[in-house]
Design an enzyme around this catalytic site. Sequence first.
Site, PDB file in Angstrom:
ATOM      1  N   LYS A 114      32.209  39.780  43.178  1.00 59.72           N
ATOM      2  CA  LYS A 114      33.205  38.960  43.871  1.00 59.72           C
ATOM      3  C   LYS A 114      32.655  37.599  44.284  1.00 59.72           C
ATOM      4  CE  LYS A 114      36.382  42.600  45.109  1.00 59.72           C
ATOM      5  NZ  LYS A 114      35.683  43.787  44.525  1.00 59.72           N
TER       6      LYS A 114
HETATM    7  C1  LIG Z   1      36.264  44.645  43.631  1.00 60.86           C
HETATM    8  C2  LIG Z   1      35.379  45.519  42.821  1.00 60.86           C
HETATM    9  C3  LIG Z   1      35.827  46.165  41.653  1.00 60.86           C
HETATM   10  C4  LIG Z   1      37.269  46.085  41.169  1.00 60.86           C
HETATM   11  O1  LIG Z   1      37.609  44.808  40.708  1.00 60.86           O
HETATM   12  P1  LIG Z   1      39.172  44.406  40.518  1.00 60.86           P
HETATM   13  O2  LIG Z   1      39.151  42.972  40.204  1.00 60.86           O
HETATM   14  O3  LIG Z   1      39.804  44.703  41.852  1.00 60.86           O
HETATM   15  O4  LIG Z   1      39.720  45.252  39.442  1.00 60.86           O
HETATM   16  C5  LIG Z   1      34.914  46.901  40.914  1.00 60.86           C
HETATM   17  N1  LIG Z   1      33.632  47.038  41.316  1.00 60.86           N
HETATM   18  C6  LIG Z   1      33.163  46.451  42.436  1.00 60.86           C
HETATM   19  C7  LIG Z   1      31.743  46.657  42.829  1.00 60.86           C
HETATM   20  C8  LIG Z   1      34.009  45.665  43.232  1.00 60.86           C
HETATM   21  O5  LIG Z   1      33.534  45.081  44.346  1.00 60.86           O
END
Ligand SMILES: *Cc1c(COP(=O)(O)O)cnc(C)c1O
Length: 473
Positions: A114
Site C-alpha cells: 500500500k
Molecule cells: C490491502 C492488501 C491486500 C489486498 O489488496 P486489494 O487491493 O484490496 O485487493 C493484499 N495483501 C496485503 C498485504 C494488503 O495489505
Amino acid sequence: MKYVSTRGTGDLGRFSDVLLMGLAPDGGLAMPERIPTFTAAELEGLRQLKYADLAFAVMRPFIDDIPEEDLKRLLKDTYRPDVFHSQDITPVTPLGNSGLYLLELSNGPSLAFKDMAMQFLGQVFEYVLEHRDERLNILGATSGDTGSAAEYAMLGKPRVNVFMLSPHGRMSAFQQAQMFSLNEPNIFNIAVEGVFDDCQDLVKEVNADAEFKARYDIGAVNSINWARVLAQAVYYFKAYFALGLPAGAEADFCVPSGNFGNVFAGYLARKMGLPIGQLVVASNENDVLYEFFSTGAYHVRPGERVAKTSSPSMDIGKASNFERYLYLIAGENGEQTGAWWRAVGRGEPVSLSGTPHWDGVKASGFVAGRSTHADRLQTIRQTDQQFGRLIDPHTADGVLVAQQFQRPGVPMVCLETALPAKFEETVQEAVQRQPDRPERFRDIEKADRHSIVLPNDVQALKTYIREQLEKKV
Ligand SMILES: *Cc1c(COP(=O)(O)O)cnc(C)c1O
C-alpha cells in the site's frame, strides 16, 4: 482527461477533483472517460525508464491538470530509492527456475504494497491542497496495513492531519507498534473499544454528518481512491520490462486480492496495451471473487460472515473496486453498472453467466483461485525450502494459486503484498522461526506509544477531533 462516475451521471471534473472526492455524488466511483493505449513502439520506448520516469509516462495521460514539470517532480520525490530501500523501487526476483517471479512491492516505509500508492497520495494531496489553499483531515479505520501506510505517507505534511481508528488491542503487536510509535503533531492514533467493523461504522457516522464533515474538512484515503489505483498500474509495467521478454510476448500476474484495487490496476495496465495474458486473482477463505470468476455470480458477504483468517488484509466480503471492473465489462454503461451495484447493495447476487457480459469476463484475462490457512502454511514452508525465500501469508495465497495457472514458457509474476516481518505469528507457525526484520523496526515494540483509547461512541470521537483541531489554530 475528464472523469465520469461508474453510475453514469455527470462530469466529475479532472484528476485533482476526483483526487479529493471519495465517492461520486451518485454513489459511484470515478473513472476516466476513456483509457488511452500505448502502441507497441511506444511500449518499447518505456522499457528502459527509471521508476519515476515510467510512472510519469503511465500516469500523465490521466493527470493533465498538473503542469508537466510539477508532476515529474512529485513523482521523483515519491519514488526514491532511500524510501523504497531499492534502486529499482520494485525489484523482480525469480524463484529458482520455476518460472515464478516475485514482484517486491513491500520494501517501503510500512512494509506492505500500500505504500506504493499511498506515498504518491501524500505528495499529491499536499500539492493540490496548497494550490487550492485547503486543508484535509483524513479519517480512516484500519485493521492493519492501510493505517500505517497512510500515516507514514502523511508524516510532516502541514495541510493534512490523520485520525486513524483501530480496534483496541486487536492488531498484531508489530502493527500496533508501527503506528503508535509515531510521534508527530499531525498523526492521531485512536484505539476504539470495539472491533474493526465498529471503527468503520464510526467513520461512516461521522461522514453522514454533512455539517461536521464540511466544517472540519473530513476526507478519506480509502482503496476506491482513483489516484491509488492509477499509481498501482505503474509497477505492472516495471515488472513486465524487468522480465526482458521479446516485444509483444505475454506475462501473467497473480495478485492476492481483497478490495480488488491492486489487481484492477493490473487490468488497467492490460487495457493500456501491456501484454498481460492472465490476471490471476488469489482469494483466501473469503472467496467472493473466486466465486464470481468461477460461477459468474457475484454475491457479497455481510461483515458477520467474513471469516477472520491468517491473511487478514484480504478478509473482505465486498470488493469495493469491483464496481470499476463491472463498469468496463458493461461497456462503460453507467446505467447497467448502477443497476448491478444496487442489487449488490441489497445483498442480492448478480449473475452474469449466460449473458453476453460473461464473454467479456472470459476475454478479460481474469482467472481465480483460493486458499486456506493450511495451504498458506504449506506454501510458506515450501517456498522457504525450495527457493530460500521467506514470504508473508498474503503473498503465499498468491504463490499457491499462481502455480495452478502457470503456462509453459510464460513467466508468472506474483505480487509480494507484504513482508513476512509484518505477520510474524503465522510465519513462525509455518517455519518455526521468526522472519528477519528491517533494522529500522528492530526494537519497535519498546518505543513509546502515542495513541488514545476512546469508547465506541461517535460523539466522543467528534469531540476528540474538534478539540485536537481547535488546539492547532
Ligand atoms: C490491502 C492488501 C491486500 C489486498 O489488496 P486489494 O487491493 O484490496 O485487493 C493484499 N495483501 C496485503 C498485504 C494488503 O495489505
